[in-house]
Scaffold this motif. Structure first.
Motif, mmCIF file in Angstrom:
data_model
loop_
_atom_site.group_PDB
_atom_site.id
_atom_site.type_symbol
_atom_site.label_atom_id
_atom_site.label_comp_id
_atom_site.label_asym_id
_atom_site.label_seq_id
_atom_site.Cartn_x
_atom_site.Cartn_y
_atom_site.Cartn_z
ATOM 1 N N LEU A 1 8.081 -3.210 1.807
ATOM 2 C CA LEU A 1 8.594 -4.089 0.706
ATOM 3 C C LEU A 1 7.629 -4.933 -0.075
ATOM 4 O O LEU A 1 7.819 -5.616 -0.930
ATOM 5 N N ASP A 2 6.631 -5.443 0.952
ATOM 6 C CA ASP A 2 5.850 -6.487 0.473
ATOM 7 C C ASP A 2 4.355 -6.071 0.034
ATOM 8 O O ASP A 2 3.541 -7.005 -1.042
ATOM 9 N N SER A 3 3.999 -4.897 0.526
ATOM 10 C CA SER A 3 2.557 -4.574 0.243
ATOM 11 C C SER A 3 2.267 -3.161 -0.198
ATOM 12 O O SER A 3 1.260 -2.998 -0.757
ATOM 13 N N ALA A 4 3.301 -2.040 0.105
ATOM 14 C CA ALA A 4 2.990 -0.749 -0.460
ATOM 15 C C ALA A 4 2.906 -0.808 -1.795
ATOM 16 O O ALA A 4 3.441 -1.544 -2.681
ATOM 17 N N PRO A 5 2.208 0.253 -2.371
ATOM 18 C CA PRO A 5 2.156 0.617 -3.928
ATOM 19 C C PRO A 5 3.656 0.622 -4.420
ATOM 20 O O PRO A 5 4.668 1.183 -3.428
ATOM 21 N N ALA A 6 3.860 0.499 -5.694
ATOM 22 C CA ALA A 6 5.395 0.136 -6.073
ATOM 23 C C ALA A 6 5.951 1.655 -5.935
ATOM 24 O O ALA A 6 7.190 1.871 -5.877
ATOM 25 N N ALA A 7 5.257 2.539 -6.210
ATOM 26 C CA ALA A 7 5.799 3.959 -6.142
ATOM 27 C C ALA A 7 6.381 4.297 -4.826
ATOM 28 O O ALA A 7 7.174 4.998 -4.675
ATOM 29 N N VAL A 8 5.311 4.102 -3.866
ATOM 30 C CA VAL A 8 5.745 4.513 -2.419
ATOM 31 C C VAL A 8 7.033 3.810 -2.026
ATOM 32 O O VAL A 8 7.707 4.206 -1.526
ATOM 33 N N ARG A 9 7.046 2.326 -2.268
ATOM 34 C CA ARG A 9 8.121 1.517 -2.075
ATOM 35 C C ARG A 9 9.534 2.221 -2.478
ATOM 36 O O ARG A 9 10.332 2.215 -2.005
ATOM 37 N N GLN A 10 9.331 2.435 -3.877
ATOM 38 C CA GLN A 10 10.682 2.674 -4.418
ATOM 39 C C GLN A 10 11.153 4.299 -3.822
ATOM 40 O O GLN A 10 12.186 4.224 -3.842
ATOM 41 N N TYR A 11 9.923 5.151 -3.690
ATOM 42 C CA TYR A 11 10.632 6.423 -3.251
ATOM 43 C C TYR A 11 11.078 6.353 -2.062
ATOM 44 O O TYR A 11 12.109 6.890 -1.594
ATOM 45 N N VAL A 22 8.739 -2.140 14.101
ATOM 46 C CA VAL A 22 9.615 -1.712 12.892
ATOM 47 C C VAL A 22 9.690 -2.660 11.854
ATOM 48 O O VAL A 22 9.549 -2.256 10.727
ATOM 49 N N VAL A 23 9.696 -3.991 12.326
ATOM 50 C CA VAL A 23 9.852 -5.103 11.277
ATOM 51 C C VAL A 23 8.494 -4.913 10.547
ATOM 52 O O VAL A 23 8.524 -5.088 9.086
ATOM 53 N N ARG A 24 7.424 -4.802 11.022
ATOM 54 C CA ARG A 24 6.034 -4.728 10.340
ATOM 55 C C ARG A 24 6.087 -3.459 9.370
ATOM 56 O O ARG A 24 5.467 -3.729 8.180
ATOM 57 N N VAL A 25 6.781 -2.541 9.565
ATOM 58 C CA VAL A 25 6.853 -1.132 9.017
ATOM 59 C C VAL A 25 7.566 -1.614 7.639
ATOM 60 O O VAL A 25 7.164 -1.199 6.402
ATOM 61 N N TYR A 26 8.687 -2.236 7.794
ATOM 62 C CA TYR A 26 9.585 -2.464 6.582
ATOM 63 C C TYR A 26 8.918 -3.670 5.812
ATOM 64 O O TYR A 26 9.064 -3.536 4.553
#
Length: 370
Positions: free
Chosen positions: A161-171, A153-157
């Motif tokens: 927070l660190d690698s996902a595209p900005a739009a995915v992270r923000q959504y 679960v830490v890896r998912v977060y």
């Protein structure tokens, strides 16, 4: 407003996999972590500012995910759609409900529509997860039977927070910041992180096995777990709190718990919140107050110290509450008791009559006036 959700670049997959090597596998808990007897816990607190763990316990132990898997269901949906994808209105409504209110119908819609266990089979290599596995094929419709671990679960977060595209992270993170007190199935989901830490925070909660419990926001039951499979315990009551705490999502907090079979929701709620309160969480601001037990069911928290004030929420029966101050208000009579004092609960932002707070006197001890 339409937003574009892009597919992660290929290089991000490598980054996600690299994250897997930075999470420890130790099972030693900090001496201050308060895990009650009979409770099994997987705990991880990761400080993103220093890239170190402040708490680790049973980080590789598998638990049934309950609703925590909804993070992977949402990520899989967005990953499949490709670059510059604008989420249609109907899907946005479902995904918002799934992430904020833990809506089960929405999760089932995407779980079945995107291939059941294939959702997990795709997300495990994408994020470099180590101890996450789909339900067995004989129970493929039960997305909550997915196996997860605190470390994964830490890896998912960290991916979010660190690698996902900005739009995915923000959504996704914006939805988790808007997590509702009452879930779609009527359970109060403010245990753990929301009961301990002030905003800013983002949470995704999970619960399973409390189907006949009356301690809900409006009385509606959820389906209990009744079986076991793939070595993951599906019988004992499960309650999980996960998310981020502090400015800029400084700390990732994950507490996964299993409770003795038959444990009431309120007891598990209190135990999980107590564990969370005992953790070292950099950047977190703790809600002020003294913890008290409560009694009664359907007890409302109100905007002012009087029974005519607007109701803000209902305290689940038997759940502990934080009281930061108390105020003289309208006298409440619950025969044979009479009490004009009201407790201010920062968890709710409102007042609860002291009659329903476990204390021998009308005024609560060592609690200042508001």
């Amino acid at each position: 407003m339409r937003s574009s959700i892009g597919r992660p670049l290929a290089g991000l997959v490598a980054v996600a996999c690299a994250l897997a090597t930075t999470i420890g596998t130790g099972s030693a808990a900090a001496a201050t972590v308060a895990v009650p007897a009979g409770v099994t816990a997987g705990i991880a607190v990761f400080d993103r500012q220093t890239a170190t763990f402040t708490e680790q316990q049973n980080v590789d132990m598998q638990f049934r995910s309950a609703s925590i898997v909804k993070l992977l269901i949402a990520l899989d949906y967005l990953w499949l759609r490709g670059p510059d994808y604008a989420i249609p209105g109907a899907d946005r409504t479902r995904l918002d409900a799934m992430l904020r209110g833990s809506d089960d119908a929405a999760a089932s819609y995407y779980w079945a529509g995107n291939g059941y266990q294939q959702v997990i089979n795709r997300m495990v290599p994408r994020l470099g997860l180590r101890n996450t596995a789909p339900p067995p094929s004989s129970q493929r419709g039960y997305w909550g039977y997915t196996a997860i671990s605190a470390g994964d679960v830490v890896r998912v977060y960290r991916y979010l927070l660190d690698s996902a595209p900005a739009a995915v992270r923000q959504y996704i993170m914006d939805n988790l910041r808007q997590s509702t007190r009452c879930a779609a199935d009527s359970y109060d989901q403010n245990f753990g992180i929301p009961s301990v830490f002030a905003r800013p925070r983002a949470v995704k909660q999970g619960w399973s096995g409390f189907g006949d419990a009356p301690m809900t926001c409006s009385g509606g039951p959820a389906a209990p777990a009744r079986a076991s499979a793939a070595g993951v315990d599906l019988v004992r009551e499960a309650l999980h709190t996960t998310g981020t705490v502090g400015p800029d999502d400084r700390s990732i907090v994950v507490v996964l718990t299993l409770h003795p079979d038959g444990t009431p929701f309120a007891k598990a709620y209190n135990a999980l919140t107590g564990i969370t309160r005992s953790l070292t969480v950099p950047g977190g601001t703790r809600l002020p107050g003294t913890t008290f037990g409560t009694w009664g069911s359907g007890v409302r928290v109100r905007s002012a110290p009087g029974i005519g004030a607007a109701p803000l929420g209902v305290v689940p029966a038997g759940v502990d509450v934080l009281v930061s101050c108390q105020k003289l208000g309208e006298e409440v009579v619950v025969s044979p008791y009479r009490n004009p004092w009201w407790a201010y609960l920062p968890q709710f932002g409102g007042y609860l009559t002291n009659i329903y707070v476990n204390s021998p006197d009308n005024r609560l001890p060592n609690v200042p006036d508001c």
